[in-house]
Structure formats: structure tokens, C-alpha cells
Design an enzyme around this catalytic site. Sequence first.
Site, short mmCIF file in Angstrom:
data_model
loop_
_atom_site.label_atom_id
_atom_site.label_comp_id
_atom_site.label_asym_id
_atom_site.label_seq_id
_atom_site.Cartn_x
_atom_site.Cartn_y
_atom_site.Cartn_z
N ARG A 38 0.73 -1.36 -0.01
CA ARG A 38 0.03 0.07 0.02
C ARG A 38 0.71 1.01 0.09
O ARG A 38 1.67 1.33 0.76
CB ARG A 38 -0.93 0.04 1.37
CG ARG A 38 -1.77 1.33 1.28
CD ARG A 38 -3.01 0.89 2.15
NE ARG A 38 -2.78 0.39 3.89
CZ ARG A 38 -2.91 1.02 4.69
NH1 ARG A 38 -3.62 2.07 4.71
NH2 ARG A 38 -2.62 0.58 5.97
N ASN A 73 -1.46 1.22 -5.74
CA ASN A 73 -2.89 1.26 -5.04
C ASN A 73 -3.93 0.46 -6.11
O ASN A 73 -4.31 1.25 -7.11
CB ASN A 73 -3.26 2.71 -4.98
CG ASN A 73 -4.63 2.97 -4.31
OD1 ASN A 73 -5.34 2.13 -4.19
ND2 ASN A 73 -5.17 4.31 -4.37
N ASP A 169 1.65 -19.61 11.53
CA ASP A 169 2.08 -18.58 10.56
C ASP A 169 3.01 -18.99 9.59
O ASP A 169 2.84 -19.37 8.77
CB ASP A 169 2.55 -17.23 11.34
CG ASP A 169 1.28 -16.28 11.56
OD1 ASP A 169 0.22 -16.29 10.85
OD2 ASP A 169 1.35 -15.61 12.66
#
Length: 416
Positions: A38, A73, A169
Site C-alpha cells: 500500500r 494502489n 504462521d
Amino acid sequence: MSTPLQGIKVLDFTGVQSGPSCTQMLAWFGADVIKIERPGFGDVTRHQLRDIPDIDALYFTMLNSNKRSIELNTKTAEGKEVMEKLIREADILVENFHPGAIDHMGFTWEHIQEINPRLIFGSIKGFDECSPYVNVKAYENVAQAAGGAASTTGFWDGPPLVSAAALGDSNTGMHLLIGLLAALLHREKTGRGQRVTMSMQDAVLNLCRVKLRDQQRLDKLGYLEEYPQYPNGTFGDAVPRGGNAGGGGQPGWILKCKGWETDPNAYIYFTIQEQNWENTCKAIGKPEWITDPAYSTAHARQPHIFDIFAEIEKYTVTIDKHEAVAYLTQFDIPCAPVLSMKEISLDPSLRQSGSVVEVEQPLRGKYLTVGCPMKFSAFTPDIKAAPLLGEHTAAVLQELGYSDDEIAAMKQNHAI
């Protein structure tokens, strides 16, 4: 130097730990891994648990080495266009968003197949689509709880415990890695990509298979003879917690060593093997136990196994843990010192093997990271620093055919 995945392009649409651990390994194997982040913020772990203000956290740098980073984006039309071009040229895309998130971006599996039928789409979720927990947000300890690890970890008179190891994880990332490599081989035969899904619950369960074994034994027998509860304790209808007992039918326990009063890691793990009982007795100064009917067989020893460990501990508590291991190894006794992370970080043998590596990143400087756990005879992964946020945006876009002016316009439009 030739590498196994040289020429393979990976789009890393992941964050935090499960996905990045998978894509980092792909990068270590030589793939060109492009981390899509991002704009202005990046992977959340860049900011979490910082030890240096305004510098990428170790949480990020230790899970993203050898990658390239671009800021993109995908909510903008230009960002979507770039993403589609990246997909068209990629071999693998990996994501670990919450269920439905990547679909809402406009990149469903069906659409991805239309763009690039050869692409392999790796997806990590907390639970399988058929699970009643499919919409539950899953993190490390959530997966451990749902995968069977927590219920079988801890002591019988205490609550369930989660492991400090990343069973939910990084373990999930390693499982997905195996699936992606298998899919690459399958593509060589079929010419087509496929979707590889990996749930965190399944990854934890895969490491708990001996506990599923024990559940079936318990259902039939009503007891588990290798657990500390046997024969004097009681068993319920589910596999109990066994403390530090060995899980493979060979009794084991954590024993104190010299200095345990002030050093929380002055311990060793000691295992009693049936085939090595004679040597064990000699090592601990109890030769009479070799022929004593109360000790000579595993079945005879189990009722007073803690008394046996207490007797062994009378010896180990008098010497340093490393001395204890050196001595016991002479008798072929499976054992190991309990090593702290401080000891591991300073261990010269781990540096020599490449299991712990020092790298340098601009701004942060030098830091330690875990190296590749597999050792290959034909190549050695070159562990490099993690990228700065957006460090390779311009280069990647230029590779896609964008001009400097177009890149500048995209930046002005907040697409990158």
C-alpha cells in the site's frame, strides 16, 4: 550461480507472517519476488514492534529479504491496470488477505485465469471454505487453538498453552511453499496453472498428526501408556496435555542443570530409549537398574518414571548443561541443552552453517536474520536485506513498458 527458481516471477500480495515466510523462501530459491504494498504505508509489520524509531521493524525485515517492493494502489484504475500487467507476466501470485478481500479488488480466481491461464494462485486463509469458522479472522494463536496444538500443549493440571514457535504462521507458509512447488511441476506437464489453498488450521493439524493417532488409541483403549497420567492418573475422552513428556513412545523430560536457580534456561531435555537403557543406567550411576525387574523394561518403568527422572536430575543438577550433554552423548543418550535465543544468536556454528545470517539494509544497518534452513550441494541461497518501501516501483514499472512521464503521472494520481 544458477538457482532452482531462476526466471520464475512471483507477485507477493501478502502481509504479516504466513504469506511473507512463503514468498521469502521462493526468493531465496532464486525467484523474482515482487512485494506489492500500500502506498505510503506498506506491510503493517514495517511499523510493528519497532526497535528503532521510523525505521522498518525487524518483524518486516526478517520475513521479506531478497524481495523487490513496489507501492501500488489497486483501488485506482491505473493501479488495476498495472496489476493486470503484472499478473500477465507472473508465474505465481500469493495472497493471505481475509476471505473475499482479493475478490473485492476485482481479482477473482476466475478473472486471474482469464488474464493468465498459466498462473499459479497461492492463497492462505485461516480455515477451509467448508469450515464453520471460515469467516473468523485467524492469526498465529487462533490457528494453534483450532488446529489441535493448544489443547495438547501444557501440563495436565493447567490450561491449554500456545507454542512460541510459529506453528500457525510460518508453518502455514512452509506448507503453501510445498504446494506451490508441486503446482509448478504440474504446470510443466499440463501447461496450466492452478489454485493452491492452504488453511492455517490444516497446517497446524498436519503437525499434530501424532495427537490424532493418540485420540484413536484413547478411544479404543481408554488410556495412553506413554503419557505421565498412566497408570496412576485418569484419562478423559480427549487426548490430555502431557507436559514435557516425549510423544513418540520414548519417555523424556526437562531436567535441571547447574545454575537453574538464576538461569531460566539451565536445563536439558533427556530421553530414555528402550534399546539404550543399559547405557543410560551406566551413565547415571545406576547399573543395578539394568537387571532390576522394576526398571528393566519400559512397561515396568512407566509407573515410577518421574522417580527415575528425579534420580537422573540429581546428577544433571551438579553440572553445566553443556557439560551434561557432552557427557551423556558418550552413552548415545538423546539429549540437548535448552538454548536461549541469546545463545542461538551468538552460536558460531549457526553462523557458519548459514542458519543465522547478518545482513545490512539502508537506514537500519546490520541485523541478524534466520537463513535458509535447507542446505543444498549445488547452490547456496544468498540472503540479502529486505527492501525499503517502494524501492523498486520505478524499475518494475519500466520493465512493464511504462515511461518516466507515465510513472510520474501515476504517482500524481496516487496509483503508486
